[in-house]
Design an enzyme around this catalytic site. Sequence first.
Site, PDB file in Angstrom:
ATOM      1  N   GLU A  46       0.841  -1.197   0.000  1.00  0.00           N
ATOM      2  CA  GLU A  46       0.000   0.000   0.000  1.00  0.00           C
ATOM      3  C   GLU A  46       0.876   1.246   0.000  1.00  0.00           C
ATOM      4  O   GLU A  46       1.810   1.315   0.791  1.00  0.00           O
ATOM      5  CB  GLU A  46      -0.921   0.037   1.219  1.00  0.00           C
ATOM      6  CG  GLU A  46      -1.897   1.203   1.127  1.00  0.00           C
ATOM      7  CD  GLU A  46      -2.906   1.254   2.282  1.00  0.00           C
ATOM      8  OE1 GLU A  46      -2.819   0.429   3.210  1.00  0.00           O
ATOM      9  OE2 GLU A  46      -3.778   2.113   2.228  1.00  0.00           O
ATOM     10  N   GLY A  60       3.248   2.833  10.608  1.00  0.00           N
ATOM     11  CA  GLY A  60       2.929   2.022  11.784  1.00  0.00           C
ATOM     12  C   GLY A  60       2.814   0.538  11.489  1.00  0.00           C
ATOM     13  O   GLY A  60       3.519  -0.283  12.061  1.00  0.00           O
ATOM     14  N   ALA A  61       1.920   0.181  10.572  1.00  0.00           N
ATOM     15  CA  ALA A  61       1.682  -1.226  10.283  1.00  0.00           C
ATOM     16  C   ALA A  61       0.800  -1.342   9.054  1.00  0.00           C
ATOM     17  O   ALA A  61       0.319  -0.333   8.539  1.00  0.00           O
ATOM     18  CB  ALA A  61       0.996  -1.901  11.480  1.00  0.00           C
ATOM     19  N   MET A  62       0.605  -2.583   8.599  1.00  0.00           N
ATOM     20  CA  MET A  62      -0.137  -2.806   7.365  1.00  0.00           C
ATOM     21  C   MET A  62      -1.042  -4.022   7.479  1.00  0.00           C
ATOM     22  O   MET A  62      -0.614  -5.096   7.904  1.00  0.00           O
ATOM     23  CB  MET A  62       0.868  -2.973   6.208  1.00  0.00           C
ATOM     24  CG  MET A  62       0.223  -3.161   4.854  1.00  0.00           C
ATOM     25  SD  MET A  62      -0.767  -1.710   4.383  1.00  0.00           S
ATOM     26  CE  MET A  62      -2.067  -2.520   3.460  1.00  0.00           C
ATOM     27  N   ASN A 114      -2.363  -6.276   5.523  1.00  0.00           N
ATOM     28  CA  ASN A 114      -2.406  -7.334   4.514  1.00  0.00           C
ATOM     29  C   ASN A 114      -3.272  -8.504   4.979  1.00  0.00           C
ATOM     30  O   ASN A 114      -3.155  -8.947   6.109  1.00  0.00           O
ATOM     31  CB  ASN A 114      -0.998  -7.861   4.246  1.00  0.00           C
ATOM     32  CG  ASN A 114       0.016  -6.747   4.182  1.00  0.00           C
ATOM     33  OD1 ASN A 114      -0.069  -5.884   3.333  1.00  0.00           O
ATOM     34  ND2 ASN A 114       0.955  -6.746   5.125  1.00  0.00           N
ATOM     35  N   HIS A 136      -6.253  -1.726  15.252  1.00  0.00           N
ATOM     36  CA  HIS A 136      -6.498  -1.013  13.986  1.00  0.00           C
ATOM     37  C   HIS A 136      -6.319  -1.956  12.791  1.00  0.00           C
ATOM     38  O   HIS A 136      -7.198  -2.059  11.935  1.00  0.00           O
ATOM     39  CB  HIS A 136      -5.545   0.178  13.893  1.00  0.00           C
ATOM     40  CG  HIS A 136      -5.670   0.984  12.635  1.00  0.00           C
ATOM     41  ND1 HIS A 136      -6.421   2.134  12.559  1.00  0.00           N
ATOM     42  CD2 HIS A 136      -5.150   0.797  11.398  1.00  0.00           C
ATOM     43  CE1 HIS A 136      -6.356   2.618  11.332  1.00  0.00           C
ATOM     44  NE2 HIS A 136      -5.588   1.829  10.596  1.00  0.00           N
ATOM     45  N   GLU A 137      -5.180  -2.631  12.762  1.00  0.00           N
ATOM     46  CA  GLU A 137      -4.914  -3.499  11.607  1.00  0.00           C
ATOM     47  C   GLU A 137      -5.883  -4.669  11.583  1.00  0.00           C
ATOM     48  O   GLU A 137      -6.359  -5.072  10.524  1.00  0.00           O
ATOM     49  CB  GLU A 137      -3.467  -3.989  11.602  1.00  0.00           C
ATOM     50  CG  GLU A 137      -2.411  -2.886  11.686  1.00  0.00           C
ATOM     51  CD  GLU A 137      -2.575  -1.758  10.680  1.00  0.00           C
ATOM     52  OE1 GLU A 137      -3.132  -1.995   9.592  1.00  0.00           O
ATOM     53  OE2 GLU A 137      -2.159  -0.628  10.994  1.00  0.00           O
TER      54      GLU A 137
HETATM   55  N1  ARG Z   1      -3.061   0.995   5.717  1.00  0.00           N
HETATM   56  C1  ARG Z   1      -2.008   1.192   6.683  1.00  0.00           C
HETATM   57  C2  ARG Z   1      -2.729   1.494   7.998  1.00  0.00           C
HETATM   58  O1  ARG Z   1      -3.150   2.515   8.329  1.00  0.00           O
HETATM   59  C3  ARG Z   1      -1.075   2.287   6.375  1.00  0.00           C
HETATM   60  C4  ARG Z   1      -0.482   2.300   5.012  1.00  0.00           C
HETATM   61  C5  ARG Z   1       0.321   3.531   4.815  1.00  0.00           C
HETATM   62  N2  ARG Z   1       0.818   3.613   3.488  1.00  0.00           N
HETATM   63  C6  ARG Z   1       1.531   4.646   3.051  1.00  0.00           C
HETATM   64  N3  ARG Z   1       1.927   4.667   1.832  1.00  0.00           N
HETATM   65  N4  ARG Z   1       1.837   5.643   3.825  1.00  0.00           N
HETATM   66  O2  ARG Z   1      -3.136   0.694   8.696  1.00  0.00           O
HETATM   67 ZN    ZN Z   2      -5.268   1.905   8.636  1.00  0.00          ZN
END
Ligand code: ARG
Ligand code: ZN
Length: 866
Positions: A130, A270-272, A274, A306-307
């Site tokens: 992302e 912070g985190a992702m 997936n 959150h994730e």
């Molecule tokens: N989706 C992720 C989250 O908030 C953050 C991804 C951030 N990506 C970026 N290109 N800054 O949980």
């Molecule tokens: Zn998020």
Amino acid sequence: MADIQSTTAAAPLIIRRSDYRPPDWLVPEITLDFDLDAAATRVHATLSVVRNGGQDRPLRLDGDGLLPLEVKVDGRALGPDEWALDGGALVIALPGQAHVVETRVELAPEGNSKLMGLYASSGLLCTQCEAEGFRRITFFPDRPDVLSRYTVRMEADKARYPVLLANGDPVGQGDLPGGRHWARWNDPFPKPCYLFALVAGDLACNADRFVTMSGQEVALGIWVKKADLPRTAHAMKALKDSMAWDERVYGREYDLDVFNIVAVADFNFGAMENKGLNIFNSRYILADPETATDLDYDGVEGVVAHEYFHNWSGNRITCRDWFQLSLKEGFTVFRDQSFSADMGSRAVKRIEDVRILRAAQFQEDSGPLAHPVRPESYMEISNFYTATIYNKGAELIRMMALMLGPERFRASTDLYFERHDGEAATCEDFVRAMEDGGGVDLAQFRLWYEQAGTPRVRALLNHDADAGTAELVLEQTVPPTPGQPDKKPMAIPLRVALFDPQSGQHRGDQLLMLTEAKQAFTFTGFAQPPVLSINRGFSAPVIVESNRSQADLAFLSARDDDPFARYEAMQQLMVNVLVGSIGGQPVDEAAVVAAIRHTATDPQLDPAFVAEAIRLPSEAYLGDQMAVVDPDAIHAAREALQRRIGEALEPLWRDIHAGTKANAFSLSPAAKGARKLRNIALHYLVASGAQDGPEIAFGQFHEADNMTERQAALATLANGASDAREAALDIFYNRYRDDALTLDKWFQTQAFAFHPDTVQLVAELREHKDFTLTNPNRVRSLFGAFAGNQWAFHDKSGKGYRLVADCIIALDKINPQTAARLVPPLGRWRRFDEGRAAMMRAELERILTEPDLSRDVTEQAGKSLE
Ligand code: ARG
Ligand code: ZN
């Protein structure tokens, strides 16, 4: 490879929301085969592609820095004239409605310092896709509205990479000749490519299980370096709590047999989320009392939640395009905030969240980078992972939840999940579900998604003694922001109560909807002028200006039964005194001292709340209240008031400090609250100038059995110039030099310090052997912290600006995304005096003259000068 990258660096292009068009080709299935190696990884992708709609456009697969080693269609290898590269993308004219397209590319993960795509991090191989990282792994339509079923096969050296993880469920593994092995993973849920992930490495697992509400057993794994296993318990607890909470509060159940989390040391944010394989910045997984503060523990809990919550708000329902980012981020932040509120103190959580909103989002909203929650255009989407999309986006959901009430809000979210499951949706879809499920009209409310800028509400309360009425006149203005000179009035939900100053009671909390530019509300039955409590619970993300007296604010700070409003009254009381004294007006500091004494000695109050309420507003927040920010005057006034509070209440600070000394570490709310209060008492005690202040701080530093007290003592010492300062910093360094996350605190504490030499110290720390530009956490702990230290960063020499600009220029060549995050502090030049503004602009201009500047930094610096 180098040539390709340079030819793909096209001129900055503006992407517009109004240009959205459904994809020309869909990709229902993809098979990925990885031959993993840090220096040279081979990727073989097999895509089933299907033409979408009656058009005859060629297949266009995004790519960034990729060179196809082979391209096949329906099993036949194409000649070099049968495909083309256009701005990095692979373009193939296809005759039919459906084909199978194969590509092979080679990547060098260990050379990937951008940390987007497939990269190496201390011996691991991991991915971040992302927003647009997948195109750095393979050719693909890299947009969130193309959803595919993924099958992934990985092959790697077994000794180096004994663990091979990907999205979904594991479906096979085995050994290969030459010390190699393979694993296959299947994800049954169609997903956009930004949710793809794999991890390979030598990882240990904290394994646990969760049984869902329908009785499905889920295998949970938190994967870290072996030595870090003892620091994963809190994250695992947070995960299980989140899973149970989402079932209870939103009726959302987990949907795969496994859920894995991996912690990595080098991560851009912070985190992702997936699918089935969340990848985290290790600072949001690892925690133990020796190294993590209570804030760190809360951060782990909040980000794990959150994730996890993204599995529904983000993965099952994703975004149609990146302009809809707040659809998943705003809603998911709202969900994680609600979860954390349920797990700890609701009142304190709300205060913390509003403090973050004001510090980050209000500043963004009042500067050159202001944008709506649903932006209209961007140059680089990575620049739009902002406080506006996340935190203001969460406030929008919160307002809708308030207007609907809990039952109708739940009915509306049920409708939203049911209606859009498996789809790539829009913010408009969400609002419509709120309307349909809640039976409300949100036509005017939609402006919150369109209009940038923080609304200002002027609230005047007039009393008519003869009629026995109180009239509340509310006026709203929404300031102009880039591209939006004129604004329409918004729909602003304001929770209000009117207090009778004699009895200290009010007649109930009311929700007023301010929908016009100016509106009056009349309340009857008030023989005496009531005291106004407004925007209770911070019901709307607005700035309220009122004609309340210091006496009214003192009254509310002692009597308001809404904890946020009570905190707010105290803060406003302090702001008035500080801004007044900066402006050279006579002010009554004694009123602040009295209010603090009253709050700090009220036995009914939660110590964590007390600690929040008695803390002075930050220098940055004070700057926000001024027409032109004067960092030196703000610092001097705040320090003086702090000292006055310290001196006037010195015995109280000594009492609190002695009385909150715990026996053994615990994470109970009571223990956390006691630590918070103890630290602020220490702070005021040292601020008083008491002879033994540094000694007491050093004592706390030395004796603490937890990082919360140790770091707070260090931070207090770091502000002054005592011998204890140097001793404590040395001890801290030597104790944690081998622990990156904790060493970050050593850098951060010095960069945040209110020390006269902070600029010089940061310049020296940049040369420290433990400083590196390749680790985003380390960069943020030195330069991110420094840029947030208003007094030091805005040193009138301009040296602070140069330090940060130098860092941006050097970092841009390594990691543009993280470099771009350091630009906004320089972009706030309009808020400062001419001398500072000119120096800040000069640094932005210098940055823009750098050759080969990234799109990320170009956009942020360019917009900052417009
Ligand atoms: N989706 C992720 C989250 O908030 C953050 C991804 C951030 N990506 C970026 N290109 N800054 O949980
Ligand atoms: Zn998020």
